[in-house]
Motif scaffolding. Structure first.
Motif, PDB file in Angstrom:
ATOM      1  N   VAL A 185       3.603  -6.533  -6.334  1.00 16.64           N
ATOM      2  CA  VAL A 185       3.496  -6.595  -4.925  1.00 16.64           C
ATOM      3  C   VAL A 185       2.094  -6.451  -4.170  1.00 16.64           C
ATOM      4  O   VAL A 185       1.404  -5.401  -5.186  1.00 16.64           O
ATOM      5  CB  VAL A 185       4.192  -5.463  -4.322  1.00 16.64           C
ATOM      6  CG1 VAL A 185       4.025  -5.375  -2.634  1.00 16.64           C
ATOM      7  CG2 VAL A 185       5.950  -5.824  -4.493  1.00 16.64           C
ATOM      8  N   ALA A 186       1.462  -6.984  -3.651  1.00 14.04           N
ATOM      9  CA  ALA A 186      -0.026  -6.765  -2.925  1.00 14.04           C
ATOM     10  C   ALA A 186       0.003  -6.422  -1.779  1.00 14.04           C
ATOM     11  O   ALA A 186      -0.400  -5.256  -1.418  1.00 14.04           O
ATOM     12  CB  ALA A 186      -0.755  -8.214  -3.046  1.00 14.04           C
ATOM     13  N   GLU A 187       0.829  -6.983  -0.740  1.00 14.79           N
ATOM     14  CA  GLU A 187       0.925  -6.684   0.625  1.00 14.79           C
ATOM     15  C   GLU A 187       1.861  -7.539   1.224  1.00 14.79           C
ATOM     16  O   GLU A 187       2.491  -8.328   0.811  1.00 14.79           O
ATOM     17  CB  GLU A 187      -0.701  -6.588   1.436  1.00 14.79           C
ATOM     18  CG  GLU A 187      -1.142  -7.816   1.309  1.00 14.79           C
ATOM     19  CD  GLU A 187      -2.511  -7.978   2.213  1.00 14.79           C
ATOM     20  OE1 GLU A 187      -2.663  -6.928   3.019  1.00 14.79           O
ATOM     21  OE2 GLU A 187      -3.352  -8.937   2.015  1.00 14.79           O
ATOM     22  N   SER A 188       1.692  -7.376   2.837  1.00 11.32           N
ATOM     23  CA  SER A 188       2.788  -8.382   3.503  1.00 11.32           C
ATOM     24  C   SER A 188       1.829  -9.900   3.731  1.00 11.32           C
ATOM     25  O   SER A 188       0.516  -9.791   3.367  1.00 11.32           O
ATOM     26  CB  SER A 188       3.332  -7.785   4.649  1.00 11.32           C
ATOM     27  OG  SER A 188       2.171  -7.817   5.796  1.00 11.32           O
ATOM     28  N   ALA A 189       2.511 -10.654   4.312  1.00 10.58           N
ATOM     29  CA  ALA A 189       1.565 -11.736   4.848  1.00 10.58           C
ATOM     30  C   ALA A 189       0.483 -11.390   5.855  1.00 10.58           C
ATOM     31  O   ALA A 189      -0.339 -12.060   6.086  1.00 10.58           O
ATOM     32  CB  ALA A 189       2.554 -12.612   5.455  1.00 10.58           C
ATOM     33  N   SER A 190       0.684 -10.126   6.631  1.00 14.05           N
ATOM     34  CA  SER A 190      -0.142  -9.837   7.386  1.00 14.05           C
ATOM     35  C   SER A 190      -0.784  -8.333   7.613  1.00 14.05           C
ATOM     36  O   SER A 190      -1.653  -7.974   8.659  1.00 14.05           O
ATOM     37  CB  SER A 190       0.454 -10.065   8.993  1.00 14.05           C
ATOM     38  OG  SER A 190       1.439  -9.306   9.110  1.00 14.05           O
ATOM     39  N   ALA A 191      -0.357  -7.568   6.617  1.00 14.30           N
ATOM     40  CA  ALA A 191      -0.701  -6.337   6.783  1.00 14.30           C
ATOM     41  C   ALA A 191      -0.374  -5.488   5.436  1.00 14.30           C
ATOM     42  O   ALA A 191       0.231  -6.051   4.740  1.00 14.30           O
ATOM     43  CB  ALA A 191      -0.048  -5.337   7.854  1.00 14.30           C
ATOM     44  N   ASN A 192      -1.147  -4.185   5.062  1.00  9.89           N
ATOM     45  CA  ASN A 192      -0.854  -3.570   3.870  1.00  9.89           C
ATOM     46  C   ASN A 192       0.380  -2.946   3.958  1.00  9.89           C
ATOM     47  O   ASN A 192       1.017  -2.784   4.904  1.00  9.89           O
ATOM     48  CB  ASN A 192      -1.948  -2.445   3.747  1.00  9.89           C
ATOM     49  CG  ASN A 192      -3.432  -3.104   3.615  1.00  9.89           C
ATOM     50  OD1 ASN A 192      -4.248  -2.619   4.193  1.00  9.89           O
ATOM     51  ND2 ASN A 192      -3.371  -4.107   2.924  1.00  9.89           N
ATOM     52  N   ALA A 193       0.984  -2.644   2.771  1.00 11.70           N
ATOM     53  CA  ALA A 193       2.551  -2.310   2.520  1.00 11.70           C
ATOM     54  C   ALA A 193       2.409  -0.858   2.118  1.00 11.70           C
ATOM     55  O   ALA A 193       1.832  -0.722   1.072  1.00 11.70           O
ATOM     56  CB  ALA A 193       3.253  -3.186   1.901  1.00 11.70           C
ATOM     57  N   PHE A 194       3.479  -0.039   2.534  1.00  6.93           N
ATOM     58  CA  PHE A 194       3.572   1.293   1.997  1.00  6.93           C
ATOM     59  C   PHE A 194       5.283   1.510   1.804  1.00  6.93           C
ATOM     60  O   PHE A 194       6.031   0.701   2.460  1.00  6.93           O
ATOM     61  CB  PHE A 194       3.429   2.531   2.938  1.00  6.93           C
ATOM     62  CG  PHE A 194       1.720   2.604   3.007  1.00  6.93           C
ATOM     63  CD1 PHE A 194       1.068   3.556   2.254  1.00  6.93           C
ATOM     64  CD2 PHE A 194       1.222   1.726   3.834  1.00  6.93           C
ATOM     65  CE1 PHE A 194      -0.217   3.942   2.474  1.00  6.93           C
ATOM     66  CE2 PHE A 194      -0.180   2.020   4.182  1.00  6.93           C
ATOM     67  CZ  PHE A 194      -1.037   2.907   3.209  1.00  6.93           C
ATOM     68  N   MET A 195       5.543   2.213   0.995  1.00  5.32           N
ATOM     69  CA  MET A 195       6.916   2.383   0.590  1.00  5.32           C
ATOM     70  C   MET A 195       7.129   4.183   0.251  1.00  5.32           C
ATOM     71  O   MET A 195       6.284   4.710  -0.160  1.00  5.32           O
ATOM     72  CB  MET A 195       7.690   1.757  -0.674  1.00  5.32           C
ATOM     73  CG  MET A 195       6.784   1.701  -1.494  1.00  5.32           C
ATOM     74  SD  MET A 195       7.954   1.100  -3.273  1.00  5.32           S
ATOM     75  CE  MET A 195       8.861   2.801  -3.379  1.00  5.32           C
ATOM     76  N   VAL A 196       8.150   4.451   0.674  1.00  6.63           N
ATOM     77  CA  VAL A 196       8.468   5.945   0.663  1.00  6.63           C
ATOM     78  C   VAL A 196       9.765   6.124  -0.741  1.00  6.63           C
ATOM     79  O   VAL A 196      10.694   5.427  -0.276  1.00  6.63           O
ATOM     80  CB  VAL A 196       8.942   6.810   1.839  1.00  6.63           C
ATOM     81  CG1 VAL A 196       9.091   7.983   1.708  1.00  6.63           C
ATOM     82  CG2 VAL A 196       7.700   6.594   2.937  1.00  6.63           C
ATOM     83  N   LYS A 197       9.490   6.983  -1.408  1.00  4.56           N
ATOM     84  CA  LYS A 197      10.766   7.259  -2.482  1.00  4.56           C
ATOM     85  C   LYS A 197      10.613   8.865  -2.778  1.00  4.56           C
ATOM     86  O   LYS A 197       9.861   9.497  -3.223  1.00  4.56           O
ATOM     87  CB  LYS A 197      10.386   6.612  -3.672  1.00  4.56           C
ATOM     88  CG  LYS A 197      11.673   6.732  -4.626  1.00  4.56           C
ATOM     89  CD  LYS A 197      12.847   6.133  -4.133  1.00  4.56           C
ATOM     90  CE  LYS A 197      13.977   6.067  -5.280  1.00  4.56           C
ATOM     91  NZ  LYS A 197      15.334   5.659  -4.696  1.00  4.56           N
TER      92      LYS A 197
END
Length: 288
Positions: A185-197
């Motif tokens: 995974v790099a990012e979305s088509a328009s923004a940076n991506a974060f996930m919480v675990k």
């Protein structure tokens, strides 16, 4: 075509009302795509990280072999002057732009010191806090430095983003979660991506295939200062499916919660909400 309303344009040394024509048909940027831009915001009279955005467009110009012509501090003052005509309650998108005017004898390589410059201010509302998007996979991937200018916020990168978005929307989703050349995974088509675990935050490590955003960096700094563990690391699509929360980070909307990734559903969780609150708390106290 304009995206917003109440547009003002800085061009040729002065501010003008409206969406002024600034580029000519024979300009290098018009026919060979040598354009760079950056995006900042004014919200409630605040201009978070404005200086950082103005500095980045000069770096982007150099990466695309365009000669930057405006010092960062001068650009900031130009923007502030243009913003004086808006109400503090107006949400404004701030977009400085450079483009090459001429090329070499073959027309391909931009000529040094042949640069166009403009700033566009547009009133574009912020999304409400409850607004969320959905994600899906796309067959299109992020390029690498060897085949594109991924170290610049360049206009020529955005047709690839657009086809990601079109494919995602055709499948009934709002955005795409995008892989790099290796399939991570790099990012979305328009923004940076974060996930919480499990109360910790994870985001793809910058590897030269996507622009690690200014707003992304601000969120990371805010979270770490608040004691939240943030990991910049290699992430798979399976990691995102296993996440407790997912959100996107970009200048346009700052924080966009994600409520689904394909058939995986998420709630707008406490860390996503806290990241948004911390950002605006920081913006209200920072000198911007």
């Amino acid at each position: 075509m304009a995206t917003g309303t109440k547009i003002k344009t800085y061009y040729d040394g002065a501010w003008h009302d409206g969406d002024v024509s600034v580029i000519k048909a024979a300009d290098h940027g018009a026919w060979l795509g040598t354009t760079v831009f950056d995006g900042a915001r004014m919200v409630d009279g605040l201009t978070p990280d404005l200086e950082a955005h103005c500095a980045r467009i000069n770096r982007s110009a150099k990466a695309l072999m365009i000669t930057p012509t405006v010092e960062t501090a001068d650009m900031v003052e130009m923007v502030r002057e243009g913003l004086k005509s808006y109400d503090k309650t107006d949400a404004i998108y701030i977009r400085p732009m450079y483009w090459a005017l001429a090329g070499d004898e073959l027309g391909i390589v931009p000529l040094k010191d042949a640069t166009g410059f403009a700033i566009s201010l547009e009133q574009i509302p912020m999304a409400p806090p409850e607004a969320a998007t959905t994600l899906t996979r796309t067959r299109f991937r992020r390029p690498v430095l060897e085949d594109n200018v991924v170290n610049a916020k360049a206009g020529c990168l955005y047709p690839n983003n657009a086809r990601m978005m079109v494919e995602a929307r055709a499948k009934g989703f709002g955005n795409a979660l995008v892989a790099d050349a290796l399939g991570n995974v790099a990012e979305s088509a328009s923004a940076n991506a974060f996930m919480v675990k499990d109360g910790e935050v994870f985001t793809p490590i910058p590897n030269g295939t996507f622009l690690a955003g200014i707003t992304r960096a601000r969120h990371i700094a805010n979270m770490r200062a608040d004691g939240i563990k943030v990991h910049e690391t290699v992430l798979s699509f399976d990691d995102f499916h296993a996440a407790d929360e997912v959100f996107l980070s970009g200048n346009m909307m700052k924080v966009t919660p994600v409520k689904a990734f394909d058939d995986t559903q998420y709630q707008i969780g406490p860390i996503t909400r806290h990241v948004r609150d911390m950002y605006w708390d920081w913006a209200a106290t920072a000198r911007n």
